[in-house]
Every structure is written in structure tokens, then in C-alpha cells.
Design a protein around this motif. Sequence first.
Motif, mmCIF file in Angstrom:
data_model
loop_
_atom_site.group_PDB
_atom_site.id
_atom_site.type_symbol
_atom_site.label_atom_id
_atom_site.label_comp_id
_atom_site.label_asym_id
_atom_site.label_seq_id
_atom_site.Cartn_x
_atom_site.Cartn_y
_atom_site.Cartn_z
ATOM 1 N N UNK A 121 -4.041 49.333 39.698
ATOM 2 C CA UNK A 121 -5.092 48.315 39.755
ATOM 3 C C UNK A 121 -5.826 48.199 38.419
ATOM 4 N N UNK A 122 -6.056 49.330 37.775
ATOM 5 C CA UNK A 122 -6.692 49.353 36.446
ATOM 6 C C UNK A 122 -5.903 48.442 35.487
ATOM 7 N N UNK A 123 -4.591 48.562 35.490
ATOM 8 C CA UNK A 123 -3.771 47.735 34.586
ATOM 9 C C UNK A 123 -3.663 46.286 35.061
ATOM 10 N N UNK A 124 -3.467 46.082 36.365
ATOM 11 C CA UNK A 124 -3.260 44.699 36.809
ATOM 12 C C UNK A 124 -4.557 43.894 36.717
ATOM 13 N N UNK A 125 -5.711 44.539 36.949
ATOM 14 C CA UNK A 125 -6.985 43.818 36.783
ATOM 15 C C UNK A 125 -7.196 43.399 35.332
ATOM 16 N N UNK A 126 -6.814 44.266 34.407
ATOM 17 C CA UNK A 126 -6.954 43.924 32.984
ATOM 18 C C UNK A 126 -6.038 42.747 32.635
ATOM 19 N N UNK A 127 -4.824 42.788 33.138
ATOM 20 C CA UNK A 127 -3.894 41.670 32.872
ATOM 21 C C UNK A 127 -4.447 40.361 33.422
ATOM 22 N N UNK A 128 -5.001 40.429 34.638
ATOM 23 C CA UNK A 128 -5.588 39.221 35.250
ATOM 24 C C UNK A 128 -6.754 38.722 34.413
ATOM 25 N N UNK A 177 -5.525 37.053 31.160
ATOM 26 C CA UNK A 177 -4.786 35.811 31.410
ATOM 27 C C UNK A 177 -5.737 34.608 31.501
ATOM 28 N N UNK A 178 -7.002 34.879 31.851
ATOM 29 C CA UNK A 178 -7.983 33.798 31.998
ATOM 30 C C UNK A 178 -8.832 33.572 30.751
ATOM 31 N N UNK A 179 -8.588 34.328 29.714
ATOM 32 C CA UNK A 179 -9.413 34.225 28.503
ATOM 33 C C UNK A 179 -8.778 33.226 27.537
ATOM 34 N N UNK A 180 -9.591 32.312 26.973
ATOM 35 C CA UNK A 180 -9.006 31.330 26.048
ATOM 36 C C UNK A 180 -8.398 31.995 24.808
ATOM 37 N N UNK A 181 -7.265 31.472 24.336
ATOM 38 C CA UNK A 181 -6.580 32.077 23.184
ATOM 39 C C UNK A 181 -7.223 31.677 21.860
ATOM 40 N N UNK A 229 -0.305 40.061 26.994
ATOM 41 C CA UNK A 229 -0.537 38.683 27.433
ATOM 42 C C UNK A 229 0.374 37.706 26.679
ATOM 43 N N UNK A 230 1.373 37.166 27.377
ATOM 44 C CA UNK A 230 2.356 36.276 26.740
ATOM 45 C C UNK A 230 1.698 35.040 26.121
ATOM 46 N N UNK A 231 0.688 34.501 26.799
ATOM 47 C CA UNK A 231 0.032 33.286 26.301
ATOM 48 C C UNK A 231 -0.575 33.498 24.914
ATOM 49 N N UNK A 232 -1.095 34.701 24.662
ATOM 50 C CA UNK A 232 -1.686 34.993 23.345
ATOM 51 C C UNK A 232 -0.595 35.036 22.272
ATOM 52 N N UNK A 233 0.534 35.615 22.615
ATOM 53 C CA UNK A 233 1.633 35.694 21.635
ATOM 54 C C UNK A 233 2.189 34.302 21.341
ATOM 55 N N UNK A 288 -13.561 43.631 32.493
ATOM 56 C CA UNK A 288 -12.218 43.495 31.892
ATOM 57 C C UNK A 288 -11.310 44.666 32.268
ATOM 58 N N UNK A 289 -11.788 45.531 33.162
ATOM 59 C CA UNK A 289 -11.029 46.695 33.592
ATOM 60 C C UNK A 289 -10.617 47.564 32.401
#
Length: 222
Positions: free
Chosen positions: A10-17, A20-24, A92-96, A179-180
Motif C-alpha cells: 500500500x505504501x508503494x501503490x499509494x505513492x504511485x497513485x 499519477x495525479x500530479x501535473x508534469x 511514473x510513465x507520464x513524467x518520462x 504522497x505516501x
Amino acid sequence: MGDIVEDEATFYSNAEDYWRDIPPTVDGMLGGYGGISSIDINGSKAFLQKFIGEGEGKTGTSCALDCGAGIGRITKRLLLPLFKTVDLVDVTQEFLDKAKVYLGEESKRVGNYYCSGLQDFLPETGRYDVIWIQWVIGHLTDSHLVDFLQRCQKALRPNGIVVIKDNVSYEGVVPDEVDSSICRDLEIVRNLVGKAGLRIVHEEQQMNFPKEIYQVHTLALR
Ligand SMILES: C[S@@+](CC[C@H](N)C(=O)[O-])C[C@H]1O[C@@H](n2cnc3c(N)ncnc32)[C@H](O)[C@@H]1O
């Protein structure tokens, strides 16, 4: 720590979530503190200049790895100007994806964009002069951080360094539910570095940051 992160998955998946919602954007990378980016980069440049260059014992400039690179804020202004090739790794793929655009023309000197959590990432043996790890260690559990640092040490070229630049708490481990992540004090970070079998060769505090944010320290390790 250990107990603070009760459920690792949960620590990792919450951070990923969260990410994913943060603007790049630079502001997104810095939690709304985009304005401190130049001070940060200039401090990092002065720090790195102490190591790199020509001559006996100097750190080379062929290849660097940006860990938790996000959109490549550090790659663009610190690493690409100093190193021939830079690799980026981020969960985060979107950032890359954004990095490819954000880095502009110079993105042709990016070697690899790795989409991976650092806890799962195996950097190539003997590839890097500098492995830069900034504002991301709080997303790793103690044991994952220790293991990752050990893998980083094996990924260094001769005279290479691993650099951690991150927030440090006044005392103990401070969790951030939003941000976990966690923020460790400097003694805890030093201890984990030692556990990984790395030696701190230089340490500095970043000056001129806003008073209300955590102190930021930079550690060079090998
Ligand atoms: C505070 S931002 C810092 C970005 C960059 N280091 C900078 O200073 O501009 C944290 C970054 O870490 C990434 N991240 C979070 N957890 C991660 C993990 N377990 N492994 C790799 N990257 C992670 C996020 O996607 C985000 O890009």
C-alpha cells in the motif's frame, strides 16, 4: 522505520497513485515550490564540481543516472550540461513521456528512460560516473533503500559517486500520508548508507531554501 510502513504494498501503490495525479511540470515535481529550482540546481552544480574533472581520482563525465527523475528537471539543468549521456529512471510513465519533450534538443543524449520503481530497478554494472538520487528516498522502505544503494555501488565506474540529496527531519521518521512517503533524520540516513556498505565522502546542507520547508542535505557516497 520498519513499523511506520505497515503495509509495504500500500505504501508503494499509494505513492504511485499520488504521482499519477500530479501535473508534469517543475512546480509539480517540487510540490508547489518550483521557485526554488534554480537555487537547488546551482547548489548541486557547486557540489558536483568538487568531484568531476580531469586527473587522478576525479569522477568522470561520461554517464549519469537520474533516479526518481520525474520530468527531468535535474537532467536538463544539472546532468546533461555535465555528462555525455544521462539515463532517467522513474516510476511514473507520464513524467518520462513529458521528459522527452521537456529536455528538448539535448534529449538526443539521453541513453535510456526506465519506467520502474527504484525498489525493483537494477542499474547496469559499471556504467555510471554519477548516480543522482534526489527527493525520492522517502518513497523507499529502509531495506529497499539499503538494497538499492548496494546495487548503485556496483553500477559505478571507477571514481564514481552516488549522490543523495533530500529532505531531513529534525528528529526521527516523519510520515507523509498525502504522497505516501517518509522523511528521515540525518542520523538515520547516514546509518542506512553505512548498512549498505557505502562511505560518506562529502556532505553539505543546501542553503537559501525557504525557512518553512525541511532542511535539505546532500551526501556523496562511494
Ligand atoms: C518530489 S519528485 C522529485 C523529482 C526529481 N527528482 C526532482 O527533483 O525534480 C519525486 C519523483 O519520484 C518518483 N517516484 C516516487 N516513488 C518512486 C519509486 N518508488 N521509484 C522511483 N521513482 C519514484 C515520482 O514519480 C516523482 O517523479
